[in-house]
Write a protein that holds these residues in place. Structure first.
Motif, PDB file in Angstrom:
ATOM      1  N   GLU A 205       0.892  -1.160   0.000  1.00 27.00           N
ATOM      2  CA  GLU A 205       0.000   0.000   0.000  1.00 27.00           C
ATOM      3  C   GLU A 205       0.928   1.208   0.000  1.00 27.00           C
ATOM      4  O   GLU A 205       1.636   1.452   0.987  1.00 27.00           O
ATOM      5  CB  GLU A 205      -0.898  -0.007   1.229  1.00 27.00           C
TER       6      GLU A 205
ATOM      7  N   VAL B  35       1.591   4.926   0.197  1.00 27.26           N
ATOM      8  CA  VAL B  35       0.892   6.109   0.739  1.00 27.26           C
ATOM      9  C   VAL B  35       1.769   7.341   0.540  1.00 27.26           C
ATOM     10  O   VAL B  35       2.982   7.291   0.790  1.00 27.26           O
ATOM     11  CB  VAL B  35       0.588   5.906   2.246  1.00 27.26           C
TER      12      VAL B  35
ATOM     13  N   ARG C 172       1.872  11.398   1.745  1.00 28.33           N
ATOM     14  CA  ARG C 172       1.254  12.323   2.701  1.00 28.33           C
ATOM     15  C   ARG C 172       1.787  13.733   2.494  1.00 28.33           C
ATOM     16  O   ARG C 172       3.007  13.935   2.457  1.00 28.33           O
ATOM     17  CB  ARG C 172       1.587  11.888   4.137  1.00 28.33           C
TER      18      ARG C 172
ATOM     19  N   ALA D  74      -2.040  13.213   9.260  1.00 27.79           N
ATOM     20  CA  ALA D  74      -3.401  12.752   9.591  1.00 27.79           C
ATOM     21  C   ALA D  74      -3.327  11.242   9.794  1.00 27.79           C
ATOM     22  O   ALA D  74      -2.314  10.614   9.462  1.00 27.79           O
ATOM     23  CB  ALA D  74      -4.386  13.078   8.469  1.00 27.79           C
TER      24      ALA D  74
ATOM     25  N   TYR E 268       3.245   0.196   3.117  1.00 28.01           N
ATOM     26  CA  TYR E 268       2.709  -0.752   4.089  1.00 28.01           C
ATOM     27  C   TYR E 268       2.530  -2.089   3.379  1.00 28.01           C
ATOM     28  O   TYR E 268       2.240  -2.124   2.172  1.00 28.01           O
ATOM     29  CB  TYR E 268       1.341  -0.273   4.605  1.00 28.01           C
TER      30      TYR E 268
ATOM     31  N   ASP F  78      -1.774  -4.595   7.833  1.00 23.52           N
ATOM     32  CA  ASP F  78      -0.997  -3.699   6.951  1.00 23.52           C
ATOM     33  C   ASP F  78       0.154  -2.984   7.674  1.00 23.52           C
ATOM     34  O   ASP F  78       0.156  -1.752   7.816  1.00 23.52           O
ATOM     35  CB  ASP F  78      -1.915  -2.616   6.327  1.00 23.52           C
TER      36      ASP F  78
ATOM     37  N   ASP G 226      -3.679  13.203   2.025  1.00 26.95           N
ATOM     38  CA  ASP G 226      -2.852  12.021   1.738  1.00 26.95           C
ATOM     39  C   ASP G 226      -3.643  11.089   0.841  1.00 26.95           C
ATOM     40  O   ASP G 226      -4.831  11.318   0.566  1.00 26.95           O
ATOM     41  CB  ASP G 226      -2.410  11.311   3.042  1.00 26.95           C
ATOM     42  N   PHE G 227      -3.008  10.045   0.357  1.00 22.81           N
ATOM     43  CA  PHE G 227      -3.718   9.035  -0.446  1.00 22.81           C
ATOM     44  C   PHE G 227      -2.911   7.755  -0.479  1.00 22.81           C
ATOM     45  O   PHE G 227      -1.724   7.736  -0.137  1.00 22.81           O
ATOM     46  CB  PHE G 227      -3.983   9.541  -1.876  1.00 22.81           C
TER      47      PHE G 227
ATOM     48  N   ASP H 134     -12.419   6.723  -0.869  1.00 24.95           N
ATOM     49  CA  ASP H 134     -12.082   5.605   0.020  1.00 24.95           C
ATOM     50  C   ASP H 134     -10.583   5.541   0.267  1.00 24.95           C
ATOM     51  O   ASP H 134     -10.144   4.987   1.273  1.00 24.95           O
ATOM     52  CB  ASP H 134     -12.476   4.263  -0.644  1.00 24.95           C
ATOM     53  N   THR H 135      -9.803   6.025  -0.692  1.00 24.46           N
ATOM     54  CA  THR H 135      -8.351   5.814  -0.643  1.00 24.46           C
ATOM     55  C   THR H 135      -7.558   7.122  -0.511  1.00 24.46           C
ATOM     56  O   THR H 135      -6.342   7.122  -0.696  1.00 24.46           O
ATOM     57  CB  THR H 135      -7.881   5.053  -1.905  1.00 24.46           C
ATOM     58  N   CYS H 136      -8.273   8.216  -0.259  1.00 25.10           N
ATOM     59  CA  CYS H 136      -7.611   9.525  -0.094  1.00 25.10           C
ATOM     60  C   CYS H 136      -8.155  10.195   1.170  1.00 25.10           C
ATOM     61  O   CYS H 136      -9.237   9.849   1.634  1.00 25.10           O
ATOM     62  CB  CYS H 136      -7.983  10.476  -1.238  1.00 25.10           C
ATOM     63  N   ARG H 137      -7.426  11.175   1.672  1.00 23.03           N
ATOM     64  CA  ARG H 137      -8.032  12.107   2.629  1.00 23.03           C
ATOM     65  C   ARG H 137      -8.214  13.430   1.903  1.00 23.03           C
ATOM     66  O   ARG H 137      -7.241  13.991   1.370  1.00 23.03           O
ATOM     67  CB  ARG H 137      -7.178  12.294   3.887  1.00 23.03           C
TER      68      ARG H 137
ATOM     69  N   ARG I 254     -15.174   6.269   9.100  1.00 23.03           N
ATOM     70  CA  ARG I 254     -14.316   5.748  10.179  1.00 23.03           C
ATOM     71  C   ARG I 254     -14.693   6.356  11.526  1.00 23.03           C
ATOM     72  O   ARG I 254     -14.710   5.684  12.544  1.00 23.03           O
ATOM     73  CB  ARG I 254     -12.838   6.076   9.911  1.00 23.03           C
TER      74      ARG I 254
HETATM   75  P1  TMP Z   1      -3.509   5.916   7.272  1.00 23.35           P
HETATM   76  O1  TMP Z   1      -3.286   7.299   7.793  1.00 23.35           O
HETATM   77  O2  TMP Z   1      -4.614   5.177   7.963  1.00 23.35           O
HETATM   78  O3  TMP Z   1      -2.230   5.122   7.236  1.00 23.35           O
HETATM   79  O4  TMP Z   1      -3.997   6.070   5.750  1.00 23.35           O
HETATM   80  C1  TMP Z   1      -3.227   6.774   4.800  1.00 23.35           C
HETATM   81  C2  TMP Z   1      -4.026   6.877   3.508  1.00 23.35           C
HETATM   82  O5  TMP Z   1      -4.231   5.620   2.927  1.00 23.35           O
HETATM   83  C3  TMP Z   1      -5.411   7.483   3.673  1.00 23.35           C
HETATM   84  O6  TMP Z   1      -5.675   8.347   2.584  1.00 23.35           O
HETATM   85  C4  TMP Z   1      -6.354   6.320   3.629  1.00 23.35           C
HETATM   86  C5  TMP Z   1      -5.620   5.329   2.765  1.00 23.35           C
HETATM   87  N1  TMP Z   1      -5.840   3.954   3.170  1.00 23.35           N
HETATM   88  C6  TMP Z   1      -6.396   3.054   2.264  1.00 23.35           C
HETATM   89  O7  TMP Z   1      -6.734   3.414   1.139  1.00 23.35           O
HETATM   90  N2  TMP Z   1      -6.568   1.764   2.665  1.00 23.35           N
HETATM   91  C7  TMP Z   1      -6.207   1.316   3.884  1.00 23.35           C
HETATM   92  O8  TMP Z   1      -6.379   0.134   4.182  1.00 23.35           O
HETATM   93  C8  TMP Z   1      -5.623   2.270   4.803  1.00 23.35           C
HETATM   94  C9  TMP Z   1      -5.223   1.836   6.197  1.00 23.35           C
HETATM   95  C10 TMP Z   1      -5.466   3.564   4.400  1.00 23.35           C
END
Ligand code: TMP
Length: 254
Positions: free
Chosen positions: A90, A92, A94, A98, A121, A129, A175-176, A200-203, A219
């Motif tokens: 995964e 990420v 940032r 966050a 991760y 993860d 982040d994403f 789902d995969t970004c903030r 969440r």
């Molecule tokens: P985190 O701060 O929980 O590590 O997440 C970082 C970014 O990754 C956030 O934008 C959400 C995304 N994310 C996923 O898409 N799938 C996941 O399983 C997790 C834990 C985070």
């Protein structure tokens, strides 16, 4: 009747065999999970919104020359994608503190980093993860040093593109997460952005009010997820005309 062979079912998507060799169908479910599936609900309409938003983002990546698996959208819930071997990371990026990094390092949510940072991760539900160092990635042979250089380059290009796309519609990309796949067309695999890029995969925070427009709404029980995702889709100009359930309590599964 089942039209296609199911290849894989994840928490938010199902992957089916595609119509041509080398293609797959990615089906977006309405399931929302958090904290490694500790929390799970069905949120009607989420899959449709993520399908449209991810299509828009992947097409944008293609337009600026960032290779990705997206071929075309088939319908409201499905898209045709290129088959690839997902690297079990995964990835990420940032821009602001966050989520897990804020907790791990005791940082305040929203504090900017001096520059964007990339973290990897291990994609493992069983292990929750865990964060990896480059050394872990190398000795566990998850990706080669050359691939890691390439992944770094791709992740930062995605960050530049996505930050700009969101900034233009009044949203700050905090982040994403992306996933990267290997495509074997010759002796050496090429890397593509795979999976999805969606709320789902970004903030994503509204740049003026700071309102959260991403999965943190689910969440941390901050209101209607559909309202938040619809706002992102509307600003990006991809809000579907479907009859989305815009309010009410999501159906709790367990
Ligand atoms: P985190 O701060 O929980 O590590 O997440 C970082 C970014 O990754 C956030 O934008 C959400 C995304 N994310 C996923 O898409 N799938 C996941 O399983 C997790 C834990 C985070």
């Amino acid at each position: 009747m089942n039209r296609r062979k199911k290849i894989y079912e994840g928490k938010a998507k199902i992957i089916f065999d595609g119509p041509d060799p080398g293609s797959l169908v990615q089906y977006f479910k309405d399931d929302a999970t958090a904290f490694n599936s500790e929390k799970h609900s069905i949120i009607e309409g989420k899959g449709v919104l993520n399908n449209m938003i991810s299509e828009h983002v992947m097409n944008g990546l293609s337009n600026v020359g960032i290779p990705n698996h997206f071929i075309k959208r088939i319908n409201m819930r499905e898209q045709l994608v290129q088959s690839c071997e997902i690297i079990p990371l995964e990835v990420v990026v940032r821009n602001f503190a966050a989520g897990s990094v804020a907790n791990r390092l005791d940082l305040s949510e929203g504090d900017p980093f001096a520059r964007p940072i990339m973290e990897c991760y291990l994609k493992s539900d069983k292990l929750g993860d865990p964060l990896l160092t480059d050394e872990h990635i190398a000795v566990l042979e998850l990706a080669t040093a050359y691939e890691m250089e390439e992944i770094h380059y791709i992740a930062f290009r995605v960050n530049d593109f996505l930050s700009g796309l969101m900034y233009a519609v009044g949203i700050t990309l905090i982040d994403f997460k992306i996933e990267i796949g290997r495509v074997y067309k010759s002796e050496f695999p090429t890397l593509v952005v795979a999976d999805e890029i969606s709320p789902d995969t970004c903030r994503l925070w509204d740049s003026n009010s700071g309102r959260k427009l991403d999965k943190d709404v689910f969440r941390h029980d901050l209101g209607s997820l559909i309202d938040a995702y619809s706002e992102v889709a509307k600003r990006l100009g991809v809000l579907p005309n479907a009859n989305l359930k815009r309010s009410g309590k999501p159906k709790l599964v367990h």
